[in-house]
Design an enzyme around this catalytic site. Structure first.
Site, PDB file in Angstrom:
ATOM      1  N   TYR A 155     -17.107   6.614 -57.647  1.00 37.70           N
ATOM      2  CA  TYR A 155     -18.316   6.846 -58.461  1.00 37.70           C
ATOM      3  C   TYR A 155     -17.956   7.182 -59.908  1.00 37.70           C
ATOM      4  O   TYR A 155     -18.548   6.652 -60.855  1.00 37.70           O
ATOM      5  CB  TYR A 155     -19.103   7.979 -57.809  1.00 37.70           C
ATOM      6  CG  TYR A 155     -20.462   8.283 -58.386  1.00 37.70           C
ATOM      7  CD1 TYR A 155     -21.595   7.599 -57.943  1.00 37.70           C
ATOM      8  CD2 TYR A 155     -20.622   9.285 -59.333  1.00 37.70           C
ATOM      9  CE1 TYR A 155     -22.855   7.910 -58.443  1.00 37.70           C
ATOM     10  CE2 TYR A 155     -21.877   9.601 -59.836  1.00 37.70           C
ATOM     11  CZ  TYR A 155     -22.992   8.922 -59.383  1.00 37.70           C
ATOM     12  OH  TYR A 155     -24.232   9.234 -59.884  1.00 37.70           O
ATOM     13  N   LYS A 159     -18.983   5.092 -63.215  1.00 38.11           N
ATOM     14  CA  LYS A 159     -19.836   5.717 -64.242  1.00 38.11           C
ATOM     15  C   LYS A 159     -19.128   5.786 -65.585  1.00 38.11           C
ATOM     16  O   LYS A 159     -19.757   5.630 -66.630  1.00 38.11           O
ATOM     17  CB  LYS A 159     -20.287   7.109 -63.775  1.00 38.11           C
ATOM     18  CG  LYS A 159     -21.233   7.080 -62.569  1.00 38.11           C
ATOM     19  CD  LYS A 159     -22.523   6.341 -62.896  1.00 38.11           C
ATOM     20  CE  LYS A 159     -23.562   6.457 -61.798  1.00 38.11           C
ATOM     21  NZ  LYS A 159     -24.821   5.756 -62.130  1.00 38.11           N
TER      22      LYS A 159
HETATM   23  N1  CAA Z   1     -12.072  21.160 -55.483  1.00 39.35           N
HETATM   24  C1  CAA Z   1     -10.868  21.418 -54.941  1.00 39.35           C
HETATM   25  N2  CAA Z   1     -10.626  21.347 -53.619  1.00 39.35           N
HETATM   26  C2  CAA Z   1     -11.633  21.000 -52.830  1.00 39.35           C
HETATM   27  C3  CAA Z   1     -12.924  20.730 -53.322  1.00 39.35           C
HETATM   28  C4  CAA Z   1     -13.123  20.836 -54.717  1.00 39.35           C
HETATM   29  N3  CAA Z   1     -14.306  20.586 -55.273  1.00 39.35           N
HETATM   30  N4  CAA Z   1     -13.713  20.397 -52.289  1.00 39.35           N
HETATM   31  C5  CAA Z   1     -12.970  20.462 -51.186  1.00 39.35           C
HETATM   32  N5  CAA Z   1     -11.722  20.844 -51.508  1.00 39.35           N
HETATM   33  C6  CAA Z   1     -10.577  21.030 -50.611  1.00 39.35           C
HETATM   34  C7  CAA Z   1     -11.015  21.588 -49.275  1.00 39.35           C
HETATM   35  O1  CAA Z   1     -11.066  22.993 -49.355  1.00 39.35           O
HETATM   36  C8  CAA Z   1      -9.934  21.077 -48.354  1.00 39.35           C
HETATM   37  O2  CAA Z   1      -8.795  21.891 -48.508  1.00 39.35           O
HETATM   38  P1  CAA Z   1      -7.859  22.203 -47.254  1.00 39.35           P
HETATM   39  O3  CAA Z   1      -7.389  20.868 -46.731  1.00 39.35           O
HETATM   40  O4  CAA Z   1      -6.768  23.057 -47.823  1.00 39.35           O
HETATM   41  O5  CAA Z   1      -8.754  22.929 -46.282  1.00 39.35           O
HETATM   42  C9  CAA Z   1      -9.567  19.712 -48.947  1.00 39.35           C
HETATM   43  O6  CAA Z   1     -10.008  19.754 -50.321  1.00 39.35           O
HETATM   44  C10 CAA Z   1     -10.242  18.549 -48.255  1.00 39.35           C
HETATM   45  O7  CAA Z   1     -11.607  18.832 -48.205  1.00 39.35           O
HETATM   46  P2  CAA Z   1     -12.472  18.225 -47.069  1.00 39.35           P
HETATM   47  O8  CAA Z   1     -11.698  18.092 -45.810  1.00 39.35           O
HETATM   48  O9  CAA Z   1     -13.774  18.936 -47.085  1.00 39.35           O
HETATM   49  O10 CAA Z   1     -12.677  16.742 -47.568  1.00 39.35           O
HETATM   50  P3  CAA Z   1     -13.809  15.813 -47.055  1.00 39.35           P
HETATM   51  O11 CAA Z   1     -13.308  14.441 -47.236  1.00 39.35           O
HETATM   52  O12 CAA Z   1     -14.321  16.197 -45.748  1.00 39.35           O
HETATM   53  O13 CAA Z   1     -14.995  16.115 -48.072  1.00 39.35           O
HETATM   54  C11 CAA Z   1     -16.251  15.590 -49.965  1.00 39.35           C
HETATM   55  C12 CAA Z   1     -14.872  15.786 -49.382  1.00 39.35           C
HETATM   56  C13 CAA Z   1     -17.243  14.929 -48.985  1.00 39.35           C
HETATM   57  C14 CAA Z   1     -16.083  14.667 -51.136  1.00 39.35           C
HETATM   58  C15 CAA Z   1     -16.812  16.941 -50.374  1.00 39.35           C
HETATM   59  O14 CAA Z   1     -15.816  17.608 -51.135  1.00 39.35           O
HETATM   60  C16 CAA Z   1     -18.045  16.805 -51.228  1.00 39.35           C
HETATM   61  O15 CAA Z   1     -19.129  16.512 -50.755  1.00 39.35           O
HETATM   62  N6  CAA Z   1     -17.897  17.021 -52.548  1.00 39.35           N
HETATM   63  C17 CAA Z   1     -19.000  16.903 -53.495  1.00 39.35           C
HETATM   64  C18 CAA Z   1     -19.001  15.534 -54.081  1.00 39.35           C
HETATM   65  C19 CAA Z   1     -20.074  15.455 -55.110  1.00 39.35           C
HETATM   66  O16 CAA Z   1     -20.206  16.280 -55.998  1.00 39.35           O
HETATM   67  N7  CAA Z   1     -20.844  14.389 -55.047  1.00 39.35           N
HETATM   68  C20 CAA Z   1     -21.908  14.199 -55.992  1.00 39.35           C
HETATM   69  C21 CAA Z   1     -22.998  13.407 -55.334  1.00 39.35           C
HETATM   70  S1  CAA Z   1     -24.466  13.393 -56.328  1.00 39.35           S
HETATM   71  C22 CAA Z   1     -24.060  12.413 -57.585  1.00 39.35           C
HETATM   72  O17 CAA Z   1     -23.075  11.766 -57.638  1.00 39.35           O
HETATM   73  C23 CAA Z   1     -25.069  12.360 -58.709  1.00 39.35           C
HETATM   74  C24 CAA Z   1     -24.439  12.649 -59.986  1.00 39.35           C
HETATM   75  O18 CAA Z   1     -24.272  11.729 -60.794  1.00 39.35           O
HETATM   76  C25 CAA Z   1     -24.060  14.030 -60.328  1.00 39.35           C
END
Ligand code: CAA
Length: 248
Positions: A155, A159
């Site tokens: 994404y 963008k």
């Molecule tokens: N920063 C640093 N570390 C992070 C983190 C972050 N933001 N988020 C998760 N982690 C870490 C976790 O703690 C985990 O660490 P450990 O392995 O040590 O436990 C590791 O990274 C892996 O995390 P997950 O297993 O949770 O990874 P996942 O693949 O299951 O999930 C994800 C990842 C789905 C991307 C989730 O982090 C998420 O939903 N993030 C938000 C994404 C986001 O902001 N999307 C925006 C959508 S809306 C949009 O896009 C509109 C716009 O224009 C703004």
């Protein structure tokens, strides 16, 4: 004041959260608005809902990730409306996941819908705008194209790419009265953002100095301004509306 009377606007993904607000704001400013969609049932329901609110929108089905589909849409709208004066490239999807887990399909779908679409759609209308000596291309980018986001290599790449397109096309069209700009919304209270896991979303909201998600109308107002005559000297810009979450 109706400052855009006589202009026709196309809003891609016009039936979505930010798209609907953009359609309304441009109609309020006097435009004939065409909302693009991909899901027939949802679009018909949306059109009826908008009609009940007093808005008479035209709707056009098109998969913006397909050049052939966009060509057909361009031929239809150019014939029906004598060209499109304002293109708002708003259609977008997310398929979030850490890079290590991201599949080629997740990468390709987001690049195609969010970035290839900007070429596919804009291509159909820029000649007409330049020939008329007036036009507006407004690309709805994202805060995450400016700062990156954990879980969004696809994404954020798309963008950021949109704004590279903006700056380049702006230079090519400036002398012909056609401005090209990006808007980079922060986190707005739409279905896309509400789909983020609640705990993750709460952590994001905690990083927004204004202390809340944005409203679709707050992005739509910026679109209407960029489309207006008052914004004729703004081109190649990327305007942030993110509640102070990211500044550059
Ligand atoms: N920063 C640093 N570390 C992070 C983190 C972050 N933001 N988020 C998760 N982690 C870490 C976790 O703690 C985990 O660490 P450990 O392995 O040590 O436990 C590791 O990274 C892996 O995390 P997950 O297993 O949770 O990874 P996942 O693949 O299951 O999930 C994800 C990842 C789905 C991307 C989730 O982090 C998420 O939903 N993030 C938000 C994404 C986001 O902001 N999307 C925006 C959508 S809306 C949009 O896009 C509109 C716009 O224009 C703004």
């Amino acid at each position: 004041m109706n400052r855009l009377n006589g202009k026709t606007a196309l809003v891609t993904g016009g039936v979505g959260g930010i798209g609907s607000a953009i359609c309304k704001k441009l109609a309020d400013a006097g435009c004939k608005v065409v909302a693009n969609y991909i899901d027939e049932a949802h679009a018909q329901e949306w059109k009826a809902k908008m009609a009940a609110e007093g808005y008479d929108f035209a709707i056009v089905k098109c998969d913006v990730s397909s050049f052939d589909d966009c060509k057909a849409m361009g031929e239809k709208l150019n014939a029906e409306f004598g060209g499109v004066d304002i293109v708002v490239n708003n259609a977008g999807i997310t398929k979030d996941g850490t890079f290590r887990k991201m599949s080629p399909d997740q990468w390709g779908a987001v690049l195609n819908v969010n970035l290839m679409s900007v070429f596919n759609v804009t291509k159909q209308f820029v000649d007409g705008m330049m020939n008329k000596g007036w036009g507006r291309v407004i690309n709805i980018s994202s805060i995450n194209g400016q700062k990156g986001q954990f879980g969004q290599t696809n994404y954020a790449a798309a963008k950021a790419g949109m704004h590279g397109f903006t700056m380049s096309l702006a230079q090519e069209t400036a002398k012909k009265g056609v401005t090209v700009n990006s808007i980079s919304p922060g986190y707005i209270g739409t279905e896309m953002v509400m789909a983020i896991a609640e705990d993750v979303r709460n952590q994001i909201v905690a990083q927004i100095p204004i202390g809340r998600l944005g409203k679709p109308e707050e992005i739509a107002a910026l679109v209407a301004f960029l489309a207006s005559e008052d914004a004729a000297f703004i081109t190649g810009a990327n305007i942030a509306a993110n509640g102070g979450q990211h500044m550059m």
